[in-house]
Scaffold this active site. Structure first.
Site, mmCIF file in Angstrom:
data_model
loop_
_atom_site.group_PDB
_atom_site.id
_atom_site.type_symbol
_atom_site.label_atom_id
_atom_site.label_comp_id
_atom_site.label_asym_id
_atom_site.label_seq_id
_atom_site.Cartn_x
_atom_site.Cartn_y
_atom_site.Cartn_z
ATOM 1 N N HIS A 18 0.850 -1.194 0.000
ATOM 2 C CA HIS A 18 0.000 0.000 0.000
ATOM 3 C C HIS A 18 0.882 1.240 0.000
ATOM 4 O O HIS A 18 2.114 1.135 0.031
ATOM 5 C CB HIS A 18 -0.991 -0.014 1.164
ATOM 6 C CG HIS A 18 -0.365 -0.047 2.539
ATOM 7 N ND1 HIS A 18 0.376 0.985 3.037
ATOM 8 C CD2 HIS A 18 -0.371 -1.005 3.497
ATOM 9 C CE1 HIS A 18 0.784 0.698 4.252
ATOM 10 N NE2 HIS A 18 0.360 -0.521 4.555
ATOM 11 N N HIS A 21 3.833 1.665 2.510
ATOM 12 C CA HIS A 21 5.074 0.981 2.135
ATOM 13 C C HIS A 21 5.785 1.763 1.015
ATOM 14 O O HIS A 21 7.003 1.926 1.018
ATOM 15 C CB HIS A 21 4.787 -0.420 1.588
ATOM 16 C CG HIS A 21 3.988 -1.303 2.496
ATOM 17 N ND1 HIS A 21 2.875 -1.972 2.079
ATOM 18 C CD2 HIS A 21 4.156 -1.621 3.800
ATOM 19 C CE1 HIS A 21 2.377 -2.684 3.076
ATOM 20 N NE2 HIS A 21 3.136 -2.479 4.144
ATOM 21 N N CYS A 126 -3.432 -15.293 24.918
ATOM 22 C CA CYS A 126 -4.654 -15.489 24.126
ATOM 23 C C CYS A 126 -4.317 -16.463 23.014
ATOM 24 O O CYS A 126 -3.441 -16.177 22.182
ATOM 25 C CB CYS A 126 -5.155 -14.166 23.545
ATOM 26 S SG CYS A 126 -6.425 -14.436 22.284
ATOM 27 N N CYS A 129 -4.896 -15.092 19.505
ATOM 28 C CA CYS A 129 -3.840 -14.156 19.070
ATOM 29 C C CYS A 129 -2.495 -14.864 18.989
ATOM 30 O O CYS A 129 -1.595 -14.391 18.322
ATOM 31 C CB CYS A 129 -3.653 -13.018 20.060
ATOM 32 S SG CYS A 129 -4.997 -11.877 20.186
ATOM 33 N N CYS A 143 -9.363 -11.151 26.445
ATOM 34 C CA CYS A 143 -8.542 -10.610 25.358
ATOM 35 C C CYS A 143 -9.309 -9.489 24.661
ATOM 36 O O CYS A 143 -10.446 -9.690 24.228
ATOM 37 C CB CYS A 143 -8.214 -11.716 24.354
ATOM 38 S SG CYS A 143 -7.701 -11.064 22.760
ATOM 39 N N HIS A 146 -10.119 -10.606 20.808
ATOM 40 C CA HIS A 146 -11.044 -11.717 20.533
ATOM 41 C C HIS A 146 -12.199 -11.808 21.525
ATOM 42 O O HIS A 146 -13.101 -12.622 21.354
ATOM 43 C CB HIS A 146 -10.276 -13.037 20.500
ATOM 44 C CG HIS A 146 -9.328 -13.109 19.341
ATOM 45 N ND1 HIS A 146 -8.009 -12.742 19.442
ATOM 46 C CD2 HIS A 146 -9.542 -13.438 18.048
ATOM 47 C CE1 HIS A 146 -7.445 -12.865 18.258
ATOM 48 N NE2 HIS A 146 -8.338 -13.290 17.395
ATOM 49 N N LYS A 294 -4.387 6.385 10.254
ATOM 50 C CA LYS A 294 -3.182 5.801 9.663
ATOM 51 C C LYS A 294 -3.581 5.089 8.375
ATOM 52 O O LYS A 294 -4.571 4.390 8.310
ATOM 53 C CB LYS A 294 -2.536 4.820 10.643
ATOM 54 C CG LYS A 294 -1.173 4.385 10.153
ATOM 55 C CD LYS A 294 -0.533 3.374 11.064
ATOM 56 C CE LYS A 294 0.645 2.780 10.340
ATOM 57 N NZ LYS A 294 0.967 1.457 10.796
ATOM 58 N N LYS A 297 -5.066 1.670 7.920
ATOM 59 C CA LYS A 297 -6.241 1.319 8.719
ATOM 60 C C LYS A 297 -7.526 2.000 8.279
ATOM 61 O O LYS A 297 -8.588 1.642 8.716
ATOM 62 C CB LYS A 297 -5.970 1.623 10.190
ATOM 63 C CG LYS A 297 -4.961 0.655 10.748
ATOM 64 C CD LYS A 297 -4.967 0.646 12.244
ATOM 65 C CE LYS A 297 -3.990 -0.400 12.743
ATOM 66 N NZ LYS A 297 -3.316 0.020 13.941
HETATM 67 N N1 MSP Z 1 8.048 -6.113 8.902
HETATM 68 C C1 MSP Z 1 8.150 -4.976 9.749
HETATM 69 C C2 MSP Z 1 9.472 -4.261 9.534
HETATM 70 C C3 MSP Z 1 10.668 -5.112 9.762
HETATM 71 S S1 MSP Z 1 12.127 -4.273 9.356
HETATM 72 C C4 MSP Z 1 13.325 -5.198 9.990
HETATM 73 C C5 MSP Z 1 7.024 -4.003 9.430
HETATM 74 N N2 MSP Z 1 6.440 -4.133 8.268
HETATM 75 S S2 MSP Z 1 5.194 -3.293 7.727
HETATM 76 O O1 MSP Z 1 4.921 -3.823 6.430
HETATM 77 O O2 MSP Z 1 4.144 -3.328 8.678
HETATM 78 O O3 MSP Z 1 5.609 -1.776 7.662
HETATM 79 C C6 MSP Z 1 6.807 -1.375 7.128
HETATM 80 C C7 MSP Z 1 6.961 0.115 7.009
HETATM 81 O O4 MSP Z 1 5.857 0.729 6.357
HETATM 82 C C8 MSP Z 1 7.142 0.829 8.343
HETATM 83 O O5 MSP Z 1 8.268 1.689 8.234
HETATM 84 C C9 MSP Z 1 5.905 1.644 8.493
HETATM 85 O O6 MSP Z 1 6.140 2.838 9.183
HETATM 86 C C10 MSP Z 1 5.560 1.916 7.034
HETATM 87 N N3 MSP Z 1 4.169 2.273 6.941
HETATM 88 C C11 MSP Z 1 3.077 1.488 7.122
HETATM 89 N N4 MSP Z 1 1.975 2.304 7.107
HETATM 90 C C12 MSP Z 1 2.343 3.595 6.959
HETATM 91 C C13 MSP Z 1 1.706 4.832 6.782
HETATM 92 N N5 MSP Z 1 0.425 4.978 6.851
HETATM 93 N N6 MSP Z 1 2.468 5.918 6.518
HETATM 94 C C14 MSP Z 1 3.825 5.839 6.364
HETATM 95 N N7 MSP Z 1 4.438 4.706 6.523
HETATM 96 C C15 MSP Z 1 3.744 3.597 6.964
HETATM 97 O O7 MSP Z 1 6.754 -3.140 10.246
#
Ligand code: MSP
Length: 502
Positions: A18, A21, A126, A129, A143, A146, A294, A297
Site C-alpha cells: 500500500h 510501504h 490469548c 492471538c 482478550c 477476541h 493511519k 487502517k
Molecule cells: N516487517 C516490519 C518491519 C521489519 S524491518 C526489519 C514491518 N512491516 S510493515 O509492512 O508493517 O511496515 C513497514 C513500514 O511501512 C514501516 O516503516 C511503516 O512505518 C511503514 N508504513 C506502514 N503504514 C504507513 C503509513 N500509513 N504511513 C507511512 N508509513 C507507513 O513493520
C-alpha cells in the site's frame, strides 16, 4: 565519491503493498539515485519479512502454506516496485538460505557472548492471538481483540539481555549526535533507553514458521529478531565477510516512527552483543494520514500504489508524493493534493517550460545556435539551487530538495516571460535566451532525476541530449554553461498531462 548502503524496512507478506510501504521505498529510491548521481557506490536494499504468526495466519486464511503466501505476496511487492521505477540493488526475502545462515550466526554470537539465556515465561496468553498480554491490556481478564478469556501460560523461552546495554546505548547517543534523525525521534529513542530496558523474549516454541534456534531446535526465533538481521544478511554477514566489511560501515536505515523501538534500541543492542560495529544511522519518518487515520487502517488508505500510478503516471506519483509529504513529520495524504501538485509543478511548471522552449526552437529549424551565456541571470540561480538541493538531500529532505529545484523551473519561466523570445526575430538575441532556457532544462533534468527518472530521461532526449541524466555526474553536471549549441530539439506531446481532480 563514497559508499552508501541504504535500507527500507522489509515488508510483511500478510498483506499487499500500500502507499505507506511505497512512501518509505520511494524516499529510499530517490536518495539512492541522488547518491549515484554523485558517483557513489550505492547499495539500496529492500525486501519482505516472511516469517511469524501474522504471515502463518494470513496463509491459513487464504488456504495456502506460509511459503506459498510469502511467494505470492513477495512477488506483489516486486511488481509494485517495478511499476514505481524503484531501482533496488537487492531484494531480500527472509525465507532465503543466506538469511537463515546470518540469523543463526548473529544470534549464536550473542549467545556465546553471554547475552542470551533460557528462562520461563509466564503470562496471560490469548490462544487466538497466539500472543501474551500484559495484565493492564486485558479487559477484566478477557482478550481485547477476541473478547475471549485468556489462559495463564508458561513457556520456556530464550531471552536477550537487553538490560545489559543501557549504558552502552546511552554512550552511543552521546557520541553520535546524528545517530537518529530527525531530532524528535532521536529524543524518543533515547527516552526509551533512559526509561529502562527489560530483557526480551526472543524465541517461541508455539510457532513453527520461523528460523530454528541453532543450539535448541525446538525453538524458532521470534520474527522481529529474524527480521532486523536482514540488513546484515544482505551485506554479507555470515556468508561473505569481505563484502560485509565493505558495506556495513556505510549503512543507513530508513523506517517509520512506529518501529523506532525495534530499530533504534533493540537492533543496536543486538549488534553490540554480537560484536558488530559500527552502529547504523537511522532516518525516521512519520505517517501518511488520510483524514487523520493511519493509512493502512482507514478505508481510503487501502490505496494500492498501482491505482495512483494509473491516474497520476509513475513520475507524477513519485514527484507529488515526495514533494508533498516531507520526511519526518506526519503528513496529510490526499489524492486532491497530489493532483494539484502534478498540475502546478509538472503540467504548468516544468512541462509548460519545455513545451514553450521546444515550440519556439521548433518553429525555426529545431536548433539553437548559441551556447548559454556565462553571465545569464539564471546561472546564479542554478548554482544556488544545486547547493540548496544538495544540502536538503543530505539531510534526508527530498521534499525540500525538490522545492529548491523548482525554483530554477519557476525562474526560467519568468525569464522567458520577461524576455519574450517568441516576439524576437530569429537571430543571436533570441538564441541567447533559448540557449539559457535549454541549459536550465538540462540542469533540472539532472537534479529532478532522483524523483522522476522516466520523465527526466524523456526531457533530456527532447532537448537533444544523448544518453540519460542518470549517467550525469554531480556536482559537475550542475555547472552552468554545458548545453552545446546546434542540438536538434524535439517538439512533442506535453510531457505531463493536465489532470482532472475526480
Ligand atoms: N516487517 C516490519 C518491519 C521489519 S524491518 C526489519 C514491518 N512491516 S510493515 O509492512 O508493517 O511496515 C513497514 C513500514 O511501512 C514501516 O516503516 C511503516 O512505518 C511503514 N508504513 C506502514 N503504514 C504507513 C503509513 N500509513 N504511513 C507511512 N508509513 C507507513 O513493520
Amino acid at each position: 565519491m563514497g559508499r552508501y548502503f541504504l535500507t527500507t524496512p522489509i515488508y510483511y507478506v500478510n498483506d499487499v503493498p500500500h502507499m505507506g510501504h511505497a512512501y518509505t521505498t520511494l524516499n529510499g529510491d530517490a536518495l539512492a539515485r541522488w547518491r549515484r548521481l554523485h558517483g557513489d557506490e550505492v547499495f539500496f536494499l529492500t525486501g519482505t519479512d516472511e516469517h511469524g504468526l501474522k504471515v502463518q495466519r494470513a496463509a491459513e486464511q487464504n488456504g495456502l502454506s506460509p511459503q506459498e503466501q510469502a511467494d505470492r505476496t513477495s512477488k506483489r511487492f516486486k511488481e509494485a516496485w517495478d511499476l514505481l521505477d524503484i531501482a533496488y540493488d537487492d531484494f531480500i526475502r527472509t525465507t532465503e538460505p543466506r538469511h537463515h545462515t546470518a540469523v543463526q550466526r548473529l544470534l549464536e554470537r550473542c549467545y556465546e557472548n553471554g547475552y542470551v539465556y533460557k528462562d520461563t515465561y509466564e503470562g496471560a496468553y490469548c490462544v487466538s492471538c497466539e500472543a501474551y498480554f500484559a495484565e493492564a491490556d486485558l479487559l477484566d481478564g478477557i482478550c481485547p481483540i477476541h473478547e475471549r478469556p485468556v489462559e495463564q501460560m508458561t513457556e520456556d523461552n530464550y531471552f536477550f539481555r537487553l538490560s545489559a546495554f543501557r549504558d552502552r546505548l546511552l554512550e552511543w547517543f552521546e557520541e553520535v549526535p546524528d545517530n537518529v534523525t530527525p531530532e524528535r525521534y532521536r529524543n524518543e529513542a533515547r527516552a526509551l533507553v533512559r526509561g529502562g530496558l527489560e530483557d526480551l523474549s526472543i524465541t517461541r516454541t508455539s510457532l513453527q514458521w520461523g528460523i530454528p534456534v541453532p543450539w535448541d531446535t525446538e525453538h524458532v526465533f521470534y520474527v522481529w529478531y529474524d527480521a532486523l538481521t536482514n540488513y546484515a544478511t544482505a551485506a554479507g554477514y555470515g556468508t561473505d565477510d569481505e563484502r560485509f566489511d565493505t558495506w556495513w560501515p556505510a549503512v543507513r536505515h530508513l523506517l517509520g516512527k512506529d518501529i523506532i523501538r525495534f530499530h533504534c534500541v533493540y537492533w543496536p543492542a543486538m549488534l553490540m552483543a554480537a560484536g558488530v560495529a559500527p552502529m547504523p544511522r537511522f532516518h525516521v519518518h512519520g505517517w501518511l494520514l488520510v483524514s487523520g487515520a493511519k493509512m493502512a487502517k482507514s478505508s481510503v488508505m487501502q490505496i494500492a500504489p498501482s491505482d495512483l500510478a494509473d491516474s497520476l503516471g509513475t513520475d507524477g506519483l513519485r514527484y507529488s508524493v515526495l514533494r508533498d509529504n516531507p520526511f519526518g513529520p506526519d503528513s496529510d495524504f490526499s489524492y486532491e493534493a497530489l493532483v494539484q501538485r502534478c498540475n502546478s509543478d509538472l503540467a504548468n511548471g516544468l512541462g509548460n517550460l519545455l513545451q514553450r522552449v521546444t515550440t519556439i526552437v521548433g518553429r525555426s529549424g529545431g536548433t539553437v545556435g548559441s551556447a548559454p551565456s556565462p553571465d545569464s541571470a539564471l546561472a546564479g540561480t542554478a548554482a544556488q539551487v544545486y547547493e540548496a538541493a544538495a544540502a536538503a538531500w543530505d539531510r534526508v529532505q527530498p521534499s525540500v530538495a525538490l522545492a529548491e529545484t523548482w525554483r530554477l523551473v519557476r525562474e526560467t519561466n519568468e525569464y522567458l516571460q520577461v524576455r519574450q523570445p517568441w516576439k524576437l526575430d530569429p537571430g543571436p538575441e533570441r538564441d541567447v535566451v533559448l540557449g539559457d532556457a535549454l541549459e536550465a532544462l538540462r540542469i533540472v533534468a539532472v537534479l529532478a532525476h532522483p524523483a522522476m527518472p522516466g520523465a527526466c530521461a524523456e526531457l533530456w532526449r527532447r532537448i537533444g541530449l544523448e544518453g540519460d541524466p542518470a549517467a550525469a555526474r554531480l556536482p559537475d553536471a550542475a555547472r552552468w554553461g554545458q548545453y552545446p549549441p546546434g542540438l536538434r530539439v524535439e517538439v512533442g506531446e506535453p510531457l505531463f498531462p493536465r489532470l482532472a481532480v475526480d
